[in-house]
Design an enzyme around this catalytic site. Structure first.
Site, PDB file in Angstrom:
ATOM      1  CG  LEU A   1      -1.560  -1.451   1.103  1.00  0.00           C
ATOM      2  CD1 LEU A   1      -2.346  -0.835   2.920  1.00  0.00           C
ATOM      3  CD2 LEU A   1      -2.471  -0.869   0.424  1.00  0.00           C
ATOM      4  N   GLY A   2       1.669   0.990   0.884  1.00  0.00           N
ATOM      5  CA  GLY A   2       3.332   2.047   0.441  1.00  0.00           C
ATOM      6  C   GLY A   2       4.654   2.665   1.123  1.00  0.00           C
TER       7      GLY A   2
ATOM      8  N   GLY B   1       7.458   3.753   3.638  1.00  0.00           N
ATOM      9  CA  GLY B   1       7.639   5.457   3.811  1.00  0.00           C
ATOM     10  C   GLY B   1       8.844   6.138   4.049  1.00  0.00           C
TER      11      GLY B   1
ATOM     12  CG  PHE C   1      11.720   5.569   9.634  1.00  0.00           C
ATOM     13  CD1 PHE C   1      13.320   5.369  10.079  1.00  0.00           C
ATOM     14  CD2 PHE C   1      11.075   6.645   9.985  1.00  0.00           C
ATOM     15  CE1 PHE C   1      14.099   6.560   9.745  1.00  0.00           C
ATOM     16  CE2 PHE C   1      12.068   8.024  10.537  1.00  0.00           C
ATOM     17  CZ  PHE C   1      13.478   7.840  10.802  1.00  0.00           C
TER      18      PHE C   1
ATOM     19  CG  ASP D   1       4.043  14.627   7.329  1.00  0.00           C
ATOM     20  OD1 ASP D   1       4.237  14.810   6.504  1.00  0.00           O
ATOM     21  OD2 ASP D   1       4.748  13.117   7.318  1.00  0.00           O
TER      22      ASP D   1
END
Length: 759
Positions: free
Chosen positions: A35-36, A38, A40, A158
């Protein structure tokens, strides 16, 4: 001791999918999608093979420092204590995955299947911003989520489109805030000075490494909403953050937009750039809200606290925008949309007066239809034009028709070109640099999509007119059936009346020579017979039935017409071609490259021509629909007149029948009285037969002027009258049976009628 070690789960077993996230799984949990990724961690979708349950698992993909491990665990702590519909919900990690990866635990979250906001914004059809309904939905959801975080003393820090995910819940798109990895818990200190995050949405004070508060989320939120409206970020979106920061920091507090001219000069504005998709009634309050959110000064950003409610003014203004009751009306006579801000408890009549001022259509000639074809109820307030929870002019529309017109001239002039698009239409071969061409072509795509959507709205108006016609037609059918049933009942009653009166006249003639006679009654009965023949004219409804059947045939043909279905396939194809061209342009490197707009202009011209053609067909079909509806409106009073005539004839027949029945019973009474009197006289004469004085001798003139007693019935005559009465009673029973059958036939007619042609 590290916080990750305090949690206690064992390290991940060797070779499991979570190590490097290869295709595979953990026990019954199978990894279905990435799904994604980042800074880390990775977020992957896992699905249970037996139950079908799905969960998003965030795992660490790097060896983390102690500080970052603490931050990772802090995110899990924050997620577990939050519970809000617009903040993604943390779940229990499945038992099969309850182990450490890179010395930190996994984070399990609810899976949102709609992707993130960035994915939505990147769609070419949204290159000039989202639809109004989408913008207002985002404003409501994310605004509510941010307030919840701040009330729980959490700053997200963020906020960006990548951290807003979409979930379909019962057909409604819900926006949720994710990724609290950079979130700051204010309980650890009221202000913070350290941050590493996405720079494009970063509040100015974070660039300067200054102390910050919850207002950093206001800046990010305002930037996101602006991008959703315009399709790009508000301040020099083509430049890197550190570049535009120096150029923007001296802007006026009310400036919400800055663009760079060809000569390098920066132009500021307090208004939203065109084109966008939000209604004119929302533009001004939205600009005021953005001025609060995009204030460079963090102390002034958000407008401070309202002294009465102690709530941030920016959220009060946001609620005001979301609570506006706006009715959007498509004037089908001009193809223009007019919008009105509804006042509390405003009546429909007051709204119609405002519509008359705006459109020139008098209140008496206005017909306001909902999408279902239902006409607005004048007894209800104007708020019936809006639906609670449904926002945006692209979501709900009321359609205005002029009842004084049945022929609608069309098509009308297409929507106007923006300055940029008009520039390339005037000279399609002009060479423009790729960055500038991207903006121009984005507006061209927006224009082509707008032409298609203009047609779609007008088609919905035509469909509302068709549904309204079918409602009128259903009422016509009901009235026709009532008329036919009443006509059949009248016919049956008149047939019975004619038969019974003929029989009565025959029997009366048979006994008249030796029984009871009355010229006045005989004349009245013959007049009744003539009047009944006149009443029979009311049952003649054949001419109306023929008109109704012809109209039904016309309506069925209109339903079968290809113009009753959407004809936008050509425009949809042209829209896709424009999108494909725009996609190709975005893949081209921007440096030192130029191109013309010949292909895009061809698509624009073809779309305008296609819209002109389909709108001509649409308005031609619409005029036929309205013509049929007018015929129904003209027929309804004629049917009412026919029903009234039938009712009057029925009442007249019943009155004549009752009058005749009373006369017959009166004759019977006379006959019975005379029979009794004659019996008494006969007995008296027998007892005094030898007495000449008791003998009555008729006068010699009785041949020409009979004595009144000469018409008295004999016992045999009385029996004949009883037979006549009994026969009339038999006819009355038959008549009652015929009426009962007619009523049953009427009750069954609507149920058994073939309605399939209406589908």
């Amino acid at each position: 001791m590290e916080r990750g070690a305090e949690r206690g789960p064992p390290p991940a077993p060797g070779g499991v999918a979570l190590r490097g996230q290869p295709a595979g799984g953990c026990g019954p949990w199978e990894m279905r999608d990435r799904l994604g990724t980042g800074g880390f961690g990775n977020v992957c979708l896992y699905q249970h093979q037996d139950t079908g349950a799905r969960v998003a698992i965030k795992s660490c993909r790097l060896e983390l420092s102690v500080k970052n491990k603490d931050r990772w665990c802090h995110e899990i702590d924050i997620m577990k204590k939050l519970n809000h519909p617009n903040v993604v919900r943390a779940c229990e990690v499945p038992e099969e995955m309850n182990f450490l990866v890179n010395d930190v635990p996994l984070l399990a979250m609810e899976y949102c299947s709609g992707g993130d906001l960035r994915k939505l914004l990147n769609k070419p059809e949204n290159c000039c911003g989202l639809k109004e309904s989408q913008i207002l939905s985002l404003l409501s959801d994310i605004g509510s989520g941010i307030q919840y975080l701040h009330e729980n003393r959490i700053i997200h820090r963020d906020l960006k489109p990548e951290n807003i995910v979409l979930q379909d819940e019962g057909g409604k798109i819900i926006h949720k805030i994710i990724d609290l990895g950079y979130a700051k818990d204010l309980d650890q200190g009221s202000l913070c000075t350290s941050f590493v995050g996405t720079l494009q949405y970063l509040a100015p004070e974070l660039f300067e490494n200054k102390s910050y508060s919850v207002t950093v989320d206001y800046w990010s939120f305002g930037t996101m909403v602006f991008e959703c409206i315009a399709g790009f970020r508000p301040f020099l979106h083509n430049l890197q953050p550190f570049t535009w920061h120096e150029k923007i920091k001296k802007k006026d507090p009310k400036h919400i937009f800055a663009s760079e001219e060809m000569n390098g000069e920066v132009r500021f504005s307090t208004h939203l750039p065109q084109p966008h998709s939000i209604c004119s009634l929302i533009v001004e309050p939205m600009e005021s809200w953005l001025q609060l959110m995009l204030n460079w000064d963090p102390e002034q950003r958000g407008g401070g606290l309202d002294p009465e409610t102690n709530s941030p003014k920016c959220f009060l203004l946001m609620d005001h925008i979301l609570n506006l009751k706006i009715v959007h009306i498509l004037n089908m006579t001009s193809a223009k949309i007019v919008s009105f801000l509804l006042h509390p408890e405003e009546s429909l009549h007051f709204l119609q007066n405002r519509i008359e001022s705006e459109t020139g259509i008098s209140t008496g000639n206005q017909e306001l239809l909902l999408e279902t074809g239902i006409c607005l109820d004048p007894r209800k307030p104007a708020s019936q034009c809006v639906i609670d929870g449904v926002r945006g002019w692209d979501s709900y529309m009321v359609y205005l028709f002029d009842k004084s017109k049945t022929v609608y001239d069309g098509p009308f002039a297409s929507r106007s070109l923006s300055e940029c698009v008009n520039y390339i239409v005037q000279d399609s071969k002009i060479q423009l640099p790729i960055p500038q061409l991207r903006k121009v072509w984005a507006e061209a795509v927006h224009y082509v999509i707008g032409l298609k959507e203009d047609y779609s709205r007008l088609f919905q108006g035509q469909r509302a007119a068709m549904l309204s016609l079918l409602r009128y037609n259903a009422n016509l059918i009901k009235m026709k059936n009532n008329m036919v049933s009443a006509s059949q009942q009248l016919k049956a009653k008149l047939e019975f009346f004619h038969q019974s009166i003929r029989l009565d006249l025959e029997r009366y003639s048979d006994q008249m020579a030796y029984g009871i006679s009355s010229e006045k009654m005989l004349k009245a009965w013959k007049e009744m017979e003539e009047k009944a023949s006149h009443c029979a004219q009311a049952e003649d409804i054949g001419y109306l039935d023929e008109q109704i059947m012809a109209l039904h045939t016309e309506i069925v043909e209109l339903q079968k017409s290809p113009y009753a279905r959407r004809q936008g396939e050509v425009m949809e194809s042209l829209e896709q071609r424009a999108i494909d061209l725009y996609k190709q342009l975005k893949t081209r490197p921007p440096d030192h490259a130029y191109s013309d707009s010949t292909d895009m202009v061809k698509i624009i011209v073809q779309t305008v021509q296609s819209q002109d053609r389909v709108l001509k067909e649409l308005f031609g079909h619409l005029s036929k629909l309205l013509g049929c509806k007018q015929k129904i409106i003209d027929l309804l009073p004629k049917i009412e007149v026919a029903l009234n005539n039938i009712k009057e004839a029925d009442n007249s027949e019943m009155q004549m029948q009752g009058k005749r029945q009373r006369e017959i019973w009166h004759l019977l009474k006379i006959a019975c009285t005379q029979s009794s009197s004659r019996s008494l006289v006969s007995s008296s004469l027998e007892g005094t037969a030898s007495t000449p004085a008791a003998t009555w001798v008729p006068q010699s003139s009785s041949e020409y002027a009979p004595h009144p007693l000469s018409s008295m019935a004999t016992p045999g005559d009385g029996e004949n009258f009883v037979d006549v009465i009994e026969e009339n009673l038999n006819y009355l029973d038959r008549f009652s049976s015929m009426l009962q059958e007619a009523r049953e036939e009427q009750n069954n007619s609507l149920t058994n009628f073939d309605w399939s042609w209406l589908k």
